[in-house]
Design a protein around this motif. Structure first.
Motif: not given
Length: 222
Positions: A20-33
């Motif tokens: 998701l596109q949120r303000r602040g630090r972008p989500p971690d792709a590794t954690k997403h996977a």
């Protein structure tokens, strides 16, 4: 505790399949996977086992992190289904440039699809979904729409492209896609689901897929 016990309809399901596109630090792709892999493992082990808490624990992240990537549980389930569908239909990506390429693409897709549909993972999921129809009707609807129907549509698009290219005669591509999928599965779909027949060998799967593809192409060949 987040669970599948709600009455959400498929039309209201979110479409969050990427971070998701949120303000602040972008989500971690590794954690997403990791979250997606955990959700897939839990989902195919039995939809009722899939909760935000279980996903977080399995992925080694917090619940807040899971929600940072997916708004809610239905959105996460949809992402799992779409990821599985993308894997199964990868053979259909890229337009074959000749009839031989079309045949090989259809066979590769069919073999991969049937290996999944005749496997214990999918059959166990189907049995569990059947037992949950009354409690979570939206779950079966989601799997049918984003799985079966979307796969049929992608296969139909490949057949229609072959028509436009001149490899096949004009025909009902959506209907032909359903017929091909039906020939691949046949009565064994019911037999496997109820334990009435043994799982086909890889050789049997390929023979069924190839003969069905050749039949369809012979009917619509120019």
């Amino acid at each position: 505790m987040s669970s599948l016990n709600h009455t959400m309809t498929t039309s209201s399901l979110p479409n969050h399949t990427t971070p998701l596109q949120r303000r602040g630090r972008p989500p971690d792709a590794t954690k997403h996977a990791a979250i997606l892999a955990a959700a897939r493992a839990l989902f195919f082990a039995g939809p009722t086992r899939l909760t935000i808490e279980a996903v977080a624990q399995t992925a080694g992240v917090s619940k807040v992190t899971v929600y940072a990537h997916f708004n809610d549980l239905p959105g996460l389930i949809r992402a799992v289904i779409l990821a599985q569908r993308a894997t199964m239909t990868a053979a259909l990506d890229g337009l074959p440039s000749d009839p031989a390429g079309l045949r090989q693409a259809l066979i590769a897709f069919g073999v991969g699809l049937m290996e999944f549909l005749t496997g214990d993972e999918f059959l166990n999921l189907q049995r569990m979904l059947a037992s949950q129809v009354g409690q979570q009707p939206w779950l079966g609807q989601l799997l049918y729409q984003e799985g079966a129907l979307a796969t049929q549509a992608k296969l139909a698009a490949l057949l229609e492209a072959a028509v436009q290219r001149g490899d096949l005669r004009e025909h009902d591509s959506l209907g032909a896609a359903e017929q091909l999928l039906g020939m691949w599965q046949g009565f064994q779909a019911t037999g496997l689901l109820i334990g009435g027949c043994p799982r086909p060998t890889p050789e049997m799967v390929r023979q069924r897929v190839e003969s069905s593809v050749d039949l369809l192409l012979s009917v619509w060949a120019r």
